[in-house]
Design a protein around this motif. Structure first.
Motif, mmCIF file in Angstrom:
data_model
loop_
_atom_site.group_PDB
_atom_site.id
_atom_site.type_symbol
_atom_site.label_atom_id
_atom_site.label_comp_id
_atom_site.label_asym_id
_atom_site.label_seq_id
_atom_site.Cartn_x
_atom_site.Cartn_y
_atom_site.Cartn_z
ATOM 1 N N SER A 101 -25.985 -4.695 23.647
ATOM 2 C CA SER A 101 -25.625 -6.105 23.491
ATOM 3 C C SER A 101 -24.358 -6.429 24.277
ATOM 4 O O SER A 101 -24.276 -7.467 24.942
ATOM 5 C CB SER A 101 -25.410 -6.448 22.017
ATOM 6 O OG SER A 101 -26.604 -6.344 21.302
ATOM 7 N N ALA A 102 -23.389 -5.534 24.202
ATOM 8 C CA ALA A 102 -22.145 -5.747 24.951
ATOM 9 C C ALA A 102 -22.411 -5.723 26.455
ATOM 10 O O ALA A 102 -21.867 -6.550 27.207
ATOM 11 C CB ALA A 102 -21.112 -4.693 24.573
ATOM 12 N N ILE A 103 -23.260 -4.808 26.904
ATOM 13 C CA ILE A 103 -23.593 -4.715 28.330
ATOM 14 C C ILE A 103 -24.323 -5.976 28.795
ATOM 15 O O ILE A 103 -23.981 -6.553 29.836
ATOM 16 C CB ILE A 103 -24.429 -3.449 28.622
ATOM 17 C CG1 ILE A 103 -23.576 -2.197 28.438
ATOM 18 C CG2 ILE A 103 -25.046 -3.501 30.028
ATOM 19 C CD1 ILE A 103 -24.372 -0.898 28.401
ATOM 20 N N SER A 104 -25.312 -6.419 28.030
ATOM 21 C CA SER A 104 -26.062 -7.608 28.457
ATOM 22 C C SER A 104 -25.198 -8.860 28.386
ATOM 23 O O SER A 104 -25.320 -9.750 29.230
ATOM 24 C CB SER A 104 -27.349 -7.773 27.644
ATOM 25 O OG SER A 104 -27.084 -7.965 26.290
ATOM 26 N N THR A 105 -24.304 -8.927 27.407
ATOM 27 C CA THR A 105 -23.381 -10.061 27.324
ATOM 28 C C THR A 105 -22.453 -10.066 28.537
ATOM 29 O O THR A 105 -22.222 -11.110 29.154
ATOM 30 C CB THR A 105 -22.571 -10.011 26.014
ATOM 31 O OG1 THR A 105 -23.475 -10.052 24.919
ATOM 32 C CG2 THR A 105 -21.600 -11.164 25.916
ATOM 33 N N ALA A 106 -21.935 -8.905 28.879
ATOM 34 C CA ALA A 106 -21.054 -8.800 30.045
ATOM 35 C C ALA A 106 -21.811 -9.153 31.325
ATOM 36 O O ALA A 106 -21.265 -9.849 32.204
ATOM 37 C CB ALA A 106 -20.465 -7.395 30.144
ATOM 38 N N CYS A 107 -23.049 -8.721 31.423
ATOM 39 C CA CYS A 107 -23.876 -9.032 32.591
ATOM 40 C C CYS A 107 -24.068 -10.546 32.705
ATOM 41 O O CYS A 107 -23.852 -11.136 33.775
ATOM 42 C CB CYS A 107 -25.221 -8.321 32.467
ATOM 43 S SG CYS A 107 -26.355 -8.632 33.828
ATOM 44 N N SER A 108 -24.443 -11.180 31.616
ATOM 45 C CA SER A 108 -24.625 -12.628 31.607
ATOM 46 C C SER A 108 -23.325 -13.350 31.935
ATOM 47 O O SER A 108 -23.300 -14.294 32.735
ATOM 48 C CB SER A 108 -25.150 -13.083 30.246
ATOM 49 O OG SER A 108 -25.196 -14.480 30.171
ATOM 50 N N PHE A 109 -22.253 -12.897 31.319
ATOM 51 C CA PHE A 109 -20.932 -13.486 31.528
ATOM 52 C C PHE A 109 -20.543 -13.415 33.011
ATOM 53 O O PHE A 109 -20.107 -14.400 33.603
ATOM 54 C CB PHE A 109 -19.924 -12.724 30.656
ATOM 55 C CG PHE A 109 -18.641 -13.429 30.389
ATOM 56 C CD1 PHE A 109 -18.525 -14.327 29.338
ATOM 57 C CD2 PHE A 109 -17.523 -13.179 31.170
ATOM 58 C CE1 PHE A 109 -17.327 -14.968 29.069
ATOM 59 C CE2 PHE A 109 -16.319 -13.820 30.912
ATOM 60 C CZ PHE A 109 -16.227 -14.716 29.857
ATOM 61 N N PHE B 53 -27.496 -14.795 17.795
ATOM 62 C CA PHE B 53 -28.751 -14.054 17.652
ATOM 63 C C PHE B 53 -28.611 -12.552 17.475
ATOM 64 O O PHE B 53 -29.599 -11.855 17.344
ATOM 65 C CB PHE B 53 -29.646 -14.333 18.862
ATOM 66 C CG PHE B 53 -30.304 -15.664 18.769
ATOM 67 C CD1 PHE B 53 -31.415 -15.862 17.975
ATOM 68 C CD2 PHE B 53 -29.775 -16.726 19.455
ATOM 69 C CE1 PHE B 53 -32.000 -17.100 17.873
ATOM 70 C CE2 PHE B 53 -30.355 -17.972 19.364
ATOM 71 C CZ PHE B 53 -31.473 -18.162 18.567
ATOM 72 N N TRP B 54 -27.390 -12.053 17.425
ATOM 73 C CA TRP B 54 -27.221 -10.607 17.418
ATOM 74 C C TRP B 54 -27.933 -9.920 16.245
ATOM 75 O O TRP B 54 -28.733 -9.005 16.443
ATOM 76 C CB TRP B 54 -25.726 -10.260 17.425
ATOM 77 C CG TRP B 54 -25.513 -8.806 17.673
ATOM 78 C CD1 TRP B 54 -25.471 -8.197 18.880
ATOM 79 C CD2 TRP B 54 -25.353 -7.781 16.698
ATOM 80 N NE1 TRP B 54 -25.273 -6.847 18.719
ATOM 81 C CE2 TRP B 54 -25.209 -6.571 17.385
ATOM 82 C CE3 TRP B 54 -25.323 -7.759 15.316
ATOM 83 C CZ2 TRP B 54 -25.033 -5.359 16.740
ATOM 84 C CZ3 TRP B 54 -25.144 -6.550 14.669
ATOM 85 C CH2 TRP B 54 -25.008 -5.376 15.389
ATOM 86 N N VAL B 55 -27.678 -10.334 15.043
ATOM 87 C CA VAL B 55 -28.287 -9.686 13.871
ATOM 88 C C VAL B 55 -29.787 -9.954 13.824
ATOM 89 O O VAL B 55 -30.573 -9.052 13.536
ATOM 90 C CB VAL B 55 -27.601 -10.142 12.565
ATOM 91 C CG1 VAL B 55 -28.349 -9.635 11.350
ATOM 92 C CG2 VAL B 55 -26.163 -9.648 12.532
ATOM 93 N N LEU B 56 -30.187 -11.170 14.146
ATOM 94 C CA LEU B 56 -31.606 -11.497 14.159
ATOM 95 C C LEU B 56 -32.363 -10.608 15.145
ATOM 96 O O LEU B 56 -33.432 -10.080 14.834
ATOM 97 C CB LEU B 56 -31.797 -12.975 14.502
ATOM 98 C CG LEU B 56 -33.229 -13.493 14.515
ATOM 99 C CD1 LEU B 56 -33.884 -13.307 13.146
ATOM 100 C CD2 LEU B 56 -33.243 -14.963 14.905
ATOM 101 N N LYS B 57 -31.792 -10.408 16.330
ATOM 102 C CA LYS B 57 -32.435 -9.543 17.316
ATOM 103 C C LYS B 57 -32.455 -8.092 16.849
ATOM 104 O O LYS B 57 -33.431 -7.383 17.095
ATOM 105 C CB LYS B 57 -31.748 -9.660 18.673
ATOM 106 C CG LYS B 57 -32.080 -10.948 19.390
ATOM 107 C CD LYS B 57 -31.683 -10.918 20.853
ATOM 108 C CE LYS B 57 -30.239 -11.136 21.051
ATOM 109 N NZ LYS B 57 -29.847 -11.276 22.464
#
Length: 173
Positions: free
Chosen positions: A27-35, A136-140
């Motif tokens: 999640s942190a990696i994909s958030t950083a990628c999007s960011f 969406f973190w917990v839902l995912k």
């Protein structure tokens, strides 16, 4: 407090704890990628306005997110199952992207209303996108556990903590 941290540390070293830690890392990696992509296409290159830039950045980030979650966090290999894995994953990603669209539109509205400069607008769009990921973190996490046939980790965490607290209470008697 120390007891809770020790139990959490112990749980993170279990098989299921490692999965949650890996999911969190993905999640942190994909958030950083999007960011990063959003910062480049909207903030630096100014290719599009807030909404298309946000959509593009989140679609780009979804590709490594799927691959890393499936392979690393949940340990699945081989071909992906279209109906049980790929479609639900992308539907959830689309829901997250939809929320990020509303966030980007809101950021655009605030930027226009308060006549923010591009740097301020970029910061606002990035914060809105980050907030959208968090929703969406917990839902995912729950969905991915079902997709990749892992047990319900959140319930397992609660059960582990309850067992530890019960055993501590018995030891104190």
């Amino acid at each position: 407090m120390v007891g809770h941290l020790e139990r959490l540390w112990a749980w993170l070293h279990t098989h299921e704890g490692k999965k949650v830690l890996r999911y969190t890392t993905v999640s942190a990696i994909s958030t950083a990628c999007s960011f990063f992509v959003l910062f480049i296409v909207y903030g630096v290159l100014r290719l599009w306005t807030e909404v298309p830039s946000t959509v593009f950045a989140n679609v780009v980030a979804t590709v490594p997110s799927y691959w890393l979650n499936r392979r690393w966090a949940w340990g699945k290999s081989g071909r992906s199952h279209l109906v049980r894995e790929v479609i639900p994953f992308w539907l959830m990603a689309a829901a997250g992207i939809t929320v990020s669209i509303f966030g980007a539109a809101f950021a655009r509205h605030i930027s226009t209303k308060y006549a923010l400069n591009h740097a301020e607008s970029t910061a606002l769009v990035l914060v809105a996108n980050l907030f959208s990921f968090g929703i969406f973190w917990v839902l995912k996490l729950k969905l991915f556990n079902r997709l990749f046939q892992a047990p319900d980790l959140l319930e397992e965490i609660d059960e582990h903590i309850d067992i530890e607290e019960h055993s501590e209470g018995a030891a104190l008697r």
